[in-house]
Design a protein around this motif. Sequence first.
Motif, PDB file in Angstrom:
ATOM      1  N   GLY A 198      73.627 -42.727  56.491  1.00  0.00           N
ATOM      2  CA  GLY A 198      73.471 -41.638  57.114  1.00  0.00           C
ATOM      3  C   GLY A 198      73.519 -40.182  56.520  1.00  0.00           C
ATOM      4  N   GLU A 199      73.560 -40.078  55.329  1.00  0.00           N
ATOM      5  CA  GLU A 199      73.384 -38.930  54.660  1.00  0.00           C
ATOM      6  C   GLU A 199      72.339 -38.065  54.915  1.00  0.00           C
ATOM      7  N   GLU A 200      72.381 -36.777  54.925  1.00  0.00           N
ATOM      8  CA  GLU A 200      71.175 -36.050  55.424  1.00  0.00           C
ATOM      9  C   GLU A 200      70.671 -35.033  54.004  1.00  0.00           C
ATOM     10  N   ILE A 201      69.428 -34.871  54.147  1.00  0.00           N
ATOM     11  CA  ILE A 201      68.839 -34.128  53.101  1.00  0.00           C
ATOM     12  C   ILE A 201      69.216 -32.574  53.552  1.00  0.00           C
ATOM     13  N   ILE A 202      69.616 -31.829  52.614  1.00  0.00           N
ATOM     14  CA  ILE A 202      69.886 -30.309  53.000  1.00  0.00           C
ATOM     15  C   ILE A 202      68.591 -29.615  52.629  1.00  0.00           C
ATOM     16  N   ASN A 203      68.208 -28.780  53.548  1.00  0.00           N
ATOM     17  CA  ASN A 203      67.043 -27.951  53.453  1.00  0.00           C
ATOM     18  C   ASN A 203      67.339 -26.583  53.217  1.00  0.00           C
ATOM     19  N   CYS A 204      68.478 -26.067  53.547  1.00  0.00           N
ATOM     20  CA  CYS A 204      69.126 -24.609  53.283  1.00  0.00           C
ATOM     21  C   CYS A 204      69.660 -24.478  51.921  1.00  0.00           C
ATOM     22  N   ARG A 205      69.610 -23.123  51.638  1.00  0.00           N
ATOM     23  CA  ARG A 205      70.238 -22.600  50.471  1.00  0.00           C
ATOM     24  C   ARG A 205      71.697 -23.410  50.452  1.00  0.00           C
ATOM     25  N   PRO A 206      71.822 -24.170  49.306  1.00  0.00           N
ATOM     26  CA  PRO A 206      73.332 -24.923  49.352  1.00  0.00           C
ATOM     27  C   PRO A 206      74.371 -24.057  49.491  1.00  0.00           C
ATOM     28  N   ALA A 207      74.617 -22.673  48.999  1.00  0.00           N
ATOM     29  CA  ALA A 207      75.410 -21.629  48.991  1.00  0.00           C
ATOM     30  C   ALA A 207      75.721 -21.492  50.400  1.00  0.00           C
ATOM     31  N   ASP A 208      74.692 -21.415  51.253  1.00  0.00           N
ATOM     32  CA  ASP A 208      74.808 -21.274  52.852  1.00  0.00           C
ATOM     33  C   ASP A 208      76.005 -21.970  53.337  1.00  0.00           C
ATOM     34  N   LEU A 209      76.413 -23.246  52.695  1.00  0.00           N
ATOM     35  CA  LEU A 209      77.267 -24.032  53.386  1.00  0.00           C
ATOM     36  C   LEU A 209      78.587 -23.945  52.896  1.00  0.00           C
ATOM     37  N   LEU A 210      79.022 -22.757  52.092  1.00  0.00           N
ATOM     38  CA  LEU A 210      80.338 -22.422  51.538  1.00  0.00           C
ATOM     39  C   LEU A 210      80.689 -21.296  52.050  1.00  0.00           C
ATOM     40  N   SER A 211      82.276 -21.401  52.461  1.00  0.00           N
ATOM     41  CA  SER A 211      82.821 -20.336  52.983  1.00  0.00           C
ATOM     42  C   SER A 211      83.403 -19.465  51.604  1.00  0.00           C
ATOM     43  N   ASP A 212      83.670 -18.124  51.974  1.00  0.00           N
ATOM     44  CA  ASP A 212      84.295 -17.051  51.064  1.00  0.00           C
ATOM     45  C   ASP A 212      85.480 -17.775  50.190  1.00  0.00           C
ATOM     46  N   GLU A 213      85.713 -17.537  49.155  1.00  0.00           N
ATOM     47  CA  GLU A 213      86.673 -18.315  48.138  1.00  0.00           C
ATOM     48  C   GLU A 213      87.636 -17.426  47.497  1.00  0.00           C
ATOM     49  N   MET A 214      87.095 -16.213  47.467  1.00  0.00           N
ATOM     50  CA  MET A 214      88.104 -15.244  46.713  1.00  0.00           C
ATOM     51  C   MET A 214      89.432 -15.140  46.915  1.00  0.00           C
ATOM     52  N   GLY A 215      89.593 -14.944  48.593  1.00  0.00           N
ATOM     53  CA  GLY A 215      90.852 -14.727  48.942  1.00  0.00           C
ATOM     54  C   GLY A 215      91.988 -15.954  48.647  1.00  0.00           C
ATOM     55  N   GLU A 216      91.299 -17.133  48.894  1.00  0.00           N
ATOM     56  CA  GLU A 216      92.250 -17.980  48.776  1.00  0.00           C
ATOM     57  C   GLU A 216      92.715 -18.345  47.131  1.00  0.00           C
ATOM     58  N   LEU A 217      91.533 -18.006  46.348  1.00  0.00           N
ATOM     59  CA  LEU A 217      91.742 -18.046  44.778  1.00  0.00           C
ATOM     60  C   LEU A 217      92.771 -17.115  44.324  1.00  0.00           C
ATOM     61  N   THR A 218      92.734 -15.845  44.795  1.00  0.00           N
ATOM     62  CA  THR A 218      93.721 -14.886  44.527  1.00  0.00           C
ATOM     63  C   THR A 218      95.028 -15.460  44.883  1.00  0.00           C
ATOM     64  N   GLU A 219      95.408 -15.853  45.982  1.00  0.00           N
ATOM     65  CA  GLU A 219      96.564 -16.143  46.456  1.00  0.00           C
ATOM     66  C   GLU A 219      97.139 -17.403  45.490  1.00  0.00           C
ATOM     67  N   LYS A 220      96.306 -18.287  45.166  1.00  0.00           N
ATOM     68  CA  LYS A 220      96.751 -19.218  44.159  1.00  0.00           C
ATOM     69  C   LYS A 220      97.006 -18.831  43.023  1.00  0.00           C
ATOM     70  N   VAL A 221      96.338 -18.031  42.090  1.00  0.00           N
ATOM     71  CA  VAL A 221      96.598 -17.359  40.962  1.00  0.00           C
ATOM     72  C   VAL A 221      97.873 -16.762  40.893  1.00  0.00           C
ATOM     73  N   LYS A 222      98.120 -15.954  42.144  1.00  0.00           N
ATOM     74  CA  LYS A 222      99.480 -15.039  42.218  1.00  0.00           C
ATOM     75  C   LYS A 222     100.598 -15.966  42.605  1.00  0.00           C
ATOM     76  N   SER A 223     100.476 -16.963  43.368  1.00  0.00           N
ATOM     77  CA  SER A 223     101.581 -17.775  43.505  1.00  0.00           C
ATOM     78  C   SER A 223     101.923 -18.347  42.618  1.00  0.00           C
ATOM     79  N   ASP A 224     100.959 -18.620  41.675  1.00  0.00           N
ATOM     80  CA  ASP A 224     101.433 -19.533  40.164  1.00  0.00           C
ATOM     81  C   ASP A 224     101.875 -18.654  39.257  1.00  0.00           C
ATOM     82  N   GLY A 225     101.965 -17.400  39.650  1.00  0.00           N
ATOM     83  CA  GLY A 225     102.525 -16.552  38.540  1.00  0.00           C
ATOM     84  C   GLY A 225     101.917 -15.986  37.386  1.00  0.00           C
ATOM     85  N   PHE A 226     100.454 -16.359  37.640  1.00  0.00           N
ATOM     86  CA  PHE A 226      99.348 -16.012  36.332  1.00  0.00           C
ATOM     87  C   PHE A 226      98.612 -14.786  36.668  1.00  0.00           C
TER      88      PHE A 226
END
Length: 475
Positions: free
Chosen positions: A402-430
């Motif tokens: 049941g897998e489907e072929i993706i015809n769009c730009r692959p990155a169109d399926l991705l949500s923004d990441e910077m906010g979550e990544l920033t929180e992670k690095v800050k919470s780890d103290g780095f």
Amino acid sequence: MEGKKVLITDTILRDAHQSHAATRMKFEEMEPVLPLLDEIGYYSLEAWGGATFDSCLRFLNEDPWDRLKNLKKYLKKTPIQMLLRGQNLLGYRHYADDVVESFIDKSIENGVGVIRVFDALNDPRNLETSVKAIKKYGKGGKCVCEATISYTTSPVHTTEYFVNLAKQFENMGADNICIKDMANLLLPFTAYDLVEKLKKALKPETKVHLHTHNTSGTGDMINLMAIQAGVDIVDCALSPLGNGTSNPATEPLVATLKGTLYDTGIDIQKLLPIVTHFNTVSARLEKDGFLNPKVRRVDINTLLYQVPGGMLSNLMSQLKQAGQEDKLLDCLAEVPKVRKDCGYPPLVTPSSQIVGTQAVWNLLLGRYKTITAQYKDLILGKYGAVSGDKNPEIVKMCTKNGEEIINCRPADLLSDEMGELTEKVKSDGFYEKEEDVLSYALFPEVATNFFKWRKAKQTGIDKDLADNPNKVYPV
């Protein structure tokens, strides 16, 4: 006869030691000659991107962002060039657009003056965000956008195909077009034909930049024919780390063109002390086991099997682990079949590893008895669009659940990441700077280990961690 000054990009600070010595040159080995390199008159010095980012964090205990800033302190006249894998940045997956934009913003802010951006599949959609960001943050002459053709050969990869691709990139806003012949498959007369047609098809102000290697021994001839066809810039590497799997050596080309219509204007006498210095660095890399003399030899297998040197060594390693080293020729024969089945992708990171691994599995387990997750994703379009038609039977195997072929730009399926990544690095103290978030985004485990080591050095608390920088610590 018509001619023009040929510009040279020297790769001694990046691709040369990546090709010859697993990207193990340290900044301290570059630093003594950076002022001399800056006076040579190069178009640019390729010094960042590619595998340097990963290698700095993983093996050299250098912050790659600090390396970039330190390079810029010395290189005041010569632009620093980097290699960027489009939506993959310097990692091995597609990143959300906000990560791509932030990475390019910080790269230019910290000193990059030319960004060579490419996609492994030549899918223009995977360059869209990068090109827009380079034009946005590099405006006013701060950074040149060099969109790149990943050169390969197949029934669908004709000269006309590459010319049309180049025109698409130019219309997107590219300042330069690079022909990236990463596997040294481009032959001299083909190079002449391709460059001549590109120069006719593109705007006069759009520079054509040629990047080839000397793996099969044709690199110097490729450069010379391209120069006669009107190429604007060629890549070379100073001889201590030039030729073989690296780029054609700089000095012979400078000498060849001296006094001709294509004279580079480079004084070969000024290169000599720099060459002497890098001979010492090369000797150190060889002594430490990072530089195998075999990489300097001509290997015609590249042309016979169209398999890049790095991919060839990877195939040999996988077969050795399986105790099937004697089946190398069979495996090499399987590679073009696997490549054809998935639509003839160029064999460059990551597609070379994906195709090569599937070829090994086909050989050891039976043809497509097992399909790797990465090969399946390639078939499903998760890396982007390929130029050729995929084998319908293989597509059927990959979509049976049941897998489907993706015809769009692959990155169109991705949500923004910077906010979550920033929180992670800050919470780890780095967190020390925004660049730390980008390092973590690309290489989470490797960056975390580097951050732990950096913190130990700064605080002096964990003496074992600070004194054993090459030890891998669990995340």
